[in-house]
Design a protein around this motif. Structure first.
Motif, short mmCIF file in Angstrom:
data_model
loop_
_atom_site.label_atom_id
_atom_site.label_comp_id
_atom_site.label_asym_id
_atom_site.label_seq_id
_atom_site.Cartn_x
_atom_site.Cartn_y
_atom_site.Cartn_z
N ILE A 30 -8.72 -8.02 -15.00
CA ILE A 30 -9.59 -8.34 -13.30
C ILE A 30 -9.17 -9.51 -13.63
O ILE A 30 -8.38 -10.56 -12.48
CB ILE A 30 -10.43 -8.30 -13.03
N ASN A 31 -9.04 -10.79 -14.22
CA ASN A 31 -8.40 -11.92 -14.88
C ASN A 31 -7.73 -13.00 -13.71
O ASN A 31 -6.83 -13.55 -13.62
CB ASN A 31 -9.27 -12.98 -15.71
N ILE A 32 -6.28 -11.69 -14.36
CA ILE A 32 -5.49 -11.89 -13.77
C ILE A 32 -4.84 -12.28 -12.71
O ILE A 32 -4.13 -12.60 -11.65
CB ILE A 32 -4.06 -10.30 -13.92
N LEU A 33 -5.90 -11.51 -11.59
CA LEU A 33 -5.08 -11.34 -10.03
C LEU A 33 -5.97 -13.43 -9.64
O LEU A 33 -5.01 -13.91 -8.53
CB LEU A 33 -7.18 -11.11 -9.00
N LEU A 34 -6.49 -13.86 -10.80
CA LEU A 34 -6.97 -15.52 -10.43
C LEU A 34 -6.27 -16.36 -11.43
O LEU A 34 -6.05 -17.74 -10.95
CB LEU A 34 -8.22 -15.67 -10.17
N SER A 35 -4.99 -15.90 -12.34
CA SER A 35 -4.87 -17.00 -13.27
C SER A 35 -3.37 -16.75 -13.50
O SER A 35 -2.63 -17.47 -14.51
CB SER A 35 -5.52 -16.73 -14.83
N ILE A 36 -2.70 -15.70 -12.71
CA ILE A 36 -1.03 -15.16 -13.32
C ILE A 36 -0.80 -15.96 -12.94
O ILE A 36 0.48 -16.26 -14.34
CB ILE A 36 -0.72 -13.91 -12.69
N TRP A 37 -0.58 -16.66 -11.81
CA TRP A 37 0.22 -17.60 -11.79
C TRP A 37 0.39 -19.67 -11.60
O TRP A 37 1.51 -20.41 -11.28
CB TRP A 37 0.25 -17.47 -9.80
N VAL A 38 -0.23 -19.54 -12.63
CA VAL A 38 -1.10 -21.01 -13.06
C VAL A 38 -0.14 -21.14 -14.73
O VAL A 38 0.95 -22.02 -14.01
CB VAL A 38 -2.33 -20.88 -13.90
N GLY A 39 0.27 -20.25 -14.84
CA GLY A 39 1.55 -19.91 -16.21
C GLY A 39 3.40 -19.60 -15.60
O GLY A 39 3.53 -20.08 -16.05
N MET A 40 2.81 -20.01 -14.50
CA MET A 40 3.87 -18.95 -14.04
C MET A 40 4.91 -19.80 -13.06
O MET A 40 5.99 -19.63 -12.12
CB MET A 40 4.51 -17.90 -13.02
N ALA A 41 4.43 -20.95 -12.78
CA ALA A 41 4.99 -22.31 -11.40
C ALA A 41 6.52 -22.78 -12.01
O ALA A 41 6.90 -23.44 -10.91
CB ALA A 41 4.28 -23.57 -12.58
N GLY A 42 7.17 -22.58 -13.08
CA GLY A 42 8.30 -22.51 -13.17
C GLY A 42 9.16 -21.48 -12.37
O GLY A 42 10.43 -21.91 -12.27
N LEU A 43 8.40 -20.57 -11.41
CA LEU A 43 9.67 -19.47 -10.80
C LEU A 43 9.24 -19.49 -9.40
O LEU A 43 9.94 -18.91 -8.53
CB LEU A 43 8.68 -17.98 -11.26
N THR A 44 8.75 -20.89 -9.36
CA THR A 44 8.60 -21.31 -7.73
C THR A 44 9.65 -21.01 -7.05
O THR A 44 10.00 -21.30 -5.58
CB THR A 44 7.56 -22.05 -7.07
N SER A 45 10.73 -21.68 -7.92
CA SER A 45 11.93 -22.22 -6.94
C SER A 45 12.60 -20.98 -6.54
O SER A 45 13.77 -20.70 -5.72
CB SER A 45 12.68 -23.02 -8.25
N ALA A 46 12.38 -19.54 -7.47
CA ALA A 46 13.52 -18.02 -7.13
C ALA A 46 12.84 -17.63 -6.08
O ALA A 46 12.64 -16.81 -6.02
CB ALA A 46 13.72 -17.65 -8.32
N PHE A 47 10.92 -17.86 -5.75
CA PHE A 47 10.42 -17.15 -4.98
C PHE A 47 10.93 -16.92 -3.89
O PHE A 47 11.03 -18.21 -3.14
CB PHE A 47 9.22 -18.03 -5.23
N ASP A 48 11.29 -15.75 -3.38
CA ASP A 48 11.81 -15.28 -2.26
C ASP A 48 10.67 -14.74 -1.11
O ASP A 48 9.37 -13.85 -1.13
CB ASP A 48 12.35 -14.13 -1.99
N PRO A 49 9.58 -15.61 -0.26
CA PRO A 49 8.79 -15.75 0.65
C PRO A 49 8.83 -14.09 1.62
O PRO A 49 8.02 -13.57 2.16
CB PRO A 49 8.25 -16.68 1.81
N LEU A 50 9.70 -13.53 2.12
CA LEU A 50 9.89 -12.66 2.80
C LEU A 50 11.26 -11.41 2.28
O LEU A 50 12.02 -11.14 2.28
CB LEU A 50 10.49 -12.86 4.22
N PRO A 51 10.60 -11.26 0.89
CA PRO A 51 11.74 -10.35 0.20
C PRO A 51 12.03 -8.75 1.11
O PRO A 51 11.07 -9.17 1.87
CB PRO A 51 10.82 -9.62 -0.67
N GLU A 52 13.05 -7.97 0.99
CA GLU A 52 13.44 -6.50 1.48
C GLU A 52 12.21 -5.54 0.34
O GLU A 52 12.03 -4.86 1.41
CB GLU A 52 14.59 -6.09 1.23
#
Length: 326
Positions: free
Chosen positions: A6-28
């Motif tokens: 369950i804690n993944i809901l609150l912590s998963i993205w903390v360690g993935m900040a480097g992926l934000t450059s590829a983030f698509d806000p409105l994906p297909e």
């Protein structure tokens, strides 16, 4: 390393900040990481209503403030997703907020070149100077809000875009309309995602008979089971039930005036004060089955993530069982 459970809901993205450059806000087609990131935004909007201590504990460095005139609460969190800064605006939570909601007539706003909901625009312009002082113009901006806060987040994005800010993502939950068809067409390029619970009638406000309001942006319908994602829809039709209920609501507001809120209006926005401690006997099914509260939206996305993870685990187990033994 990302934690499971369950804690993944609150912590998963903390360690993935480097992926934000590829983030698509409105994906297909939104995938699990998209919903996990979306949950973080929702969780911040959930905490800003009441639990500020927990908000600061879970998101260190958060700046929280409340406007003087209209009592609108907002928060800014910088560098949570690498070079992004997040702005969350609380929804209707007091009578001054509700007064803003009731000022629904469209008014031309020269700074953004379109007509806007007069009340929402007034509330945005009160906090805009402070927001611009705190935001870094060299970093991307993520804006979000529930109900009133969602409508304000979109209008805020319009002003910030004119100032040269890079708008990365706008996420709204149960957001009322803010402009007419011309305004929707002018700003349809904004990276807007609108979350709508299938029983929430607030997104249909103001109703068509009031004026020519229109929605824009991508839409994520939170259904009884699962979701329906639609990229860049323009809503033109409201169900008969929605129209009947919202018409009654807005007729009551116009009849009684902006100083005296109707009982329906109180129930709609879950407003409680010292003189009105309402007991909601029907739980989250209050106001003709309306599901507008922030916790309801948060829980629906949480259910989607859990269901997705369960399906992935079953798929992995099936693939593991099919592998030939060595």
């Amino acid at each position: 390393m990302m934690r499971l459970g369950i804690n993944i809901l609150l912590s998963i993205w903390v360690g993935m900040a480097g992926l934000t450059s590829a983030f698509d806000p409105l994906p297909e087609k939104p995938e699990l990481p998209y919903f996990q990131r979306l949950y973080h935004i929702q969780h911040m909007n959930y905490l800003i209503y009441k639990d500020l201590e927990k908000l600061r504990e879970e998101y260190p460095g958060t700046i929280v403030a409340e406007s003087i005139k209209f009592r609108v609460r907002w928060m800014i969190l910088k560098n949570y997703f690498q070079d992004e800064q997040i702005l969350c605006i609380r929804g209707t939570n007091n009578l001054l907020n509700a007064w803003i909601d009731s000022q629904y007539f469209l008014k031309e706003e020269p700074e953004v070149g379109i007509k806007l909901h007069r009340g929402f625009n007034k509330a945005v312009k009160e906090i805009l100077p402070t927001i611009k002082e705190l935001l870094d113009p060299n970093h991307k901006v993520v804006l979000s809000g529930h109900s009133l806060g969602g409508s304000m987040a979109i209008i805020m994005a319009m002003y910030l875009e004119k100032e040269g800010y890079d708008i990365q993502w706008i996420v709204t939950m149960g957001q009322p309309k803010i402009t007419d068809t011309q305004g929707a067409e002018t700003y349809k390029h904004l990276p807007l995602l609108r979350l709508i619970h299938h029983l929430d009638l607030v997104p249909s406000l103001p109703p068509p008979f009031v004026t020519r309001y229109a929605h824009f942006g991508s839409k994520l319908n939170l259904l009884k089971s699962g979701f329906d994602y639609q990229a860049d829809p323009i809503l033109k039709v409201i169900r008969d039930k929605s129209l009947k209920v919202t018409s009654k609501l807005w007729n009551t507001i116009r009849t009684r005036g902006s100083k005296e809120l109707s009982d329906d209006f109180r129930k709609l926005y879950d407003i409680e004060d010292e003189t009105s401690q309402t007991i909601h006997l029907l739980g989250d099914s209050w106001f003709f089955g309306l599901q507008h509260k922030m916790p309801v939206y948060r829980q629906k996305v949480r259910e989607i993530i859990r269901s997705w993870k369960d399906n992935l685990q079953l798929l992995n187990k099936d693939n593991s069982d099919k592998k030939p033994s060595q």
